[in-house]
Scaffold this active site. Structure first.
Site, PDB file in Angstrom:
ATOM      1  N   SER A  39      -3.680  33.558 -11.680  1.00  0.00           N
ATOM      2  CA  SER A  39      -2.007  34.113 -11.588  1.00  0.00           C
ATOM      3  C   SER A  39      -2.184  35.160 -10.234  1.00  0.00           C
ATOM      4  O   SER A  39      -2.415  34.412  -9.321  1.00  0.00           O
ATOM      5  CB  SER A  39      -1.984  35.121 -12.898  1.00  0.00           C
TER       6      SER A  39
ATOM      7  N   ASP B 286       4.226  26.531 -18.287  1.00  0.00           N
ATOM      8  CA  ASP B 286       3.937  27.979 -17.362  1.00  0.00           C
ATOM      9  C   ASP B 286       5.118  28.057 -16.528  1.00  0.00           C
ATOM     10  O   ASP B 286       5.574  27.097 -15.831  1.00  0.00           O
ATOM     11  CB  ASP B 286       2.643  27.841 -16.616  1.00  0.00           C
TER      12      ASP B 286
ATOM     13  N   HIS C  39       0.625  29.555 -19.386  1.00  0.00           N
ATOM     14  CA  HIS C  39      -0.060  30.559 -18.543  1.00  0.00           C
ATOM     15  C   HIS C  39      -1.005  31.212 -19.186  1.00  0.00           C
ATOM     16  O   HIS C  39      -1.037  31.452 -20.486  1.00  0.00           O
ATOM     17  CB  HIS C  39       1.145  31.481 -17.984  1.00  0.00           C
TER      18      HIS C  39
END
Length: 325
Positions: free
Chosen positions: A166, A261, A291
């Protein structure tokens, strides 16, 4: 593929807790409260880390005179490895506001054990106490320090990979760009798990998965509001690598994306830009996943699978002559 059933059941439980008021959404919390909740949830969502030879706490000096913490995982050494070991410099996710050494302990232990390689997990400073570009500078300072400290820790500084998930993936690929532009040694590999790459969250996947798929649109903007100083920061490639005019000359990359995601479209766009710049790029989309699935070891088997996949990719880069890699 449909959403993984175990993951779907987990998300339904999360939604029920939010709707009942028993558990507020992250964007309803202060950053300090969110950090406590995020770390506490890790104990439930992830499995214990794999065995390594040792774990050492390290303090890394930064350009402003302060220090940041890091955790060094030394793997159980292979019998045939006589010299210094390769190392993965890892930056945790959490939208620049949450996350740290404990939230990503299991993931980093697993990568150290499975590859095997040393892993240095860096606790860069978080927003809003430290806004952009402090985390960027901390990542760069950690890399520079690692290059100078290799002998002390028996690291092979000619075999350094960078990685992150991320926001941590953004820091990792941004470090490759900074290394190229500053004529620092380029890492040999970059592992990017569902990185944030776009200045604006306006793709179809952001609309399609805005709510109910773990990373929600309101939470993402809550994070970025705390991190960025002003609207102009969004167009800075250190925040949004897709804004970089030139992606050539970067380390080979492994992009790990999740089907459900909101970041998947910008991840694919970044992979396409890397390929167009002749950067060797492997893209793998994990079906049925959301995610942050790499940290959901207690919920989905793919959390272990993706760790194996990353370890295999790193081993192929670190040990190109080993027959079983």
């Amino acid at each position: 593929m449909s959403l993984d059933p175990d993951l779907a059941a987990f998300l339904e439980l999360v939604e029920a807790n939010v709707m009942s008021g028993s558990k507020p959404s992250m964007h309803e919390l202060t950053p300090a409260q969110a950090r406590v909740e995020y770390d506490a949830s890790t104990q439930i969502l992830d499995v214990p880390g794999m065995a390594v030879e040792s774990v050492t706490s390290i303090s890394i000096p930064c350009r402003d005179g302060q220090h940041i913490h890091a955790r060094f995982y030394k793997p159980i050494k292979l019998a045939e490895e006589k010299g210094p070991l390769p190392v993965l410099l890892y930056f945790h996710g959490g939208g620049y506001c949450v996350g740290g050494l404990d939230s990503h302990d299991s993931l980093c232990r697993s990568l150290a054990a499975l590859t095997p390689c040393c892993v240095l997990n860096v606790a860069y400073r978080l927003a809003p106490e430290y806004r952009f570009p402090t985390a960027v500078y901390d990542a760069q300072d950690a890399y520079q320090w690692m290059l100078s400290a290799g002998t002390e820790y028996n690291w092979d500084i000619t075999r350094i990979a960078v990685g992150g998930d991320s926001a941590g993936g953004t820091l990792a690929t941004g470090l490759c760009l900074a290394s190229r532009d500053s004529s620092w040694p380029q890492p040999v590999y970059q592992v990017l798990l569902y990185p944030c790459t776009s200045a604006w969250q306006n793709t179809e996947s952001h609309r399609r998965f805005a709510q109910g798929y773990l990373l929600e649109a309101t939470t993402l903007q809550w994070m970025f509001t705390h991190y960025l100083r002003d609207a102009a920061d969004r167009k800075d490639w250190r925040f949004a690598p897709l804004e970089a005019s030139n992606l050539s000359g970067l380390a080979p990359s492994f992009l790990i994306l999740a089907e459900y995601d909101p970041l998947i479209d910008e991840g694919i766009a970044y992979a396409d830009r890397l390929k167009a710049a002749d950067v060797s790029t492997l893209v793998r989309i994990y079906p049925g996943m959301t995610h942050d699935f790499a940290r959901l070891g207690s919920i989905v088997n793919e959390a272990y699978q993706v760790r194996k996949d990353i370890a295999n990719a790193l081993a192929n880069e670190f040990y190109p002559n080993r027959n079983n890699c």
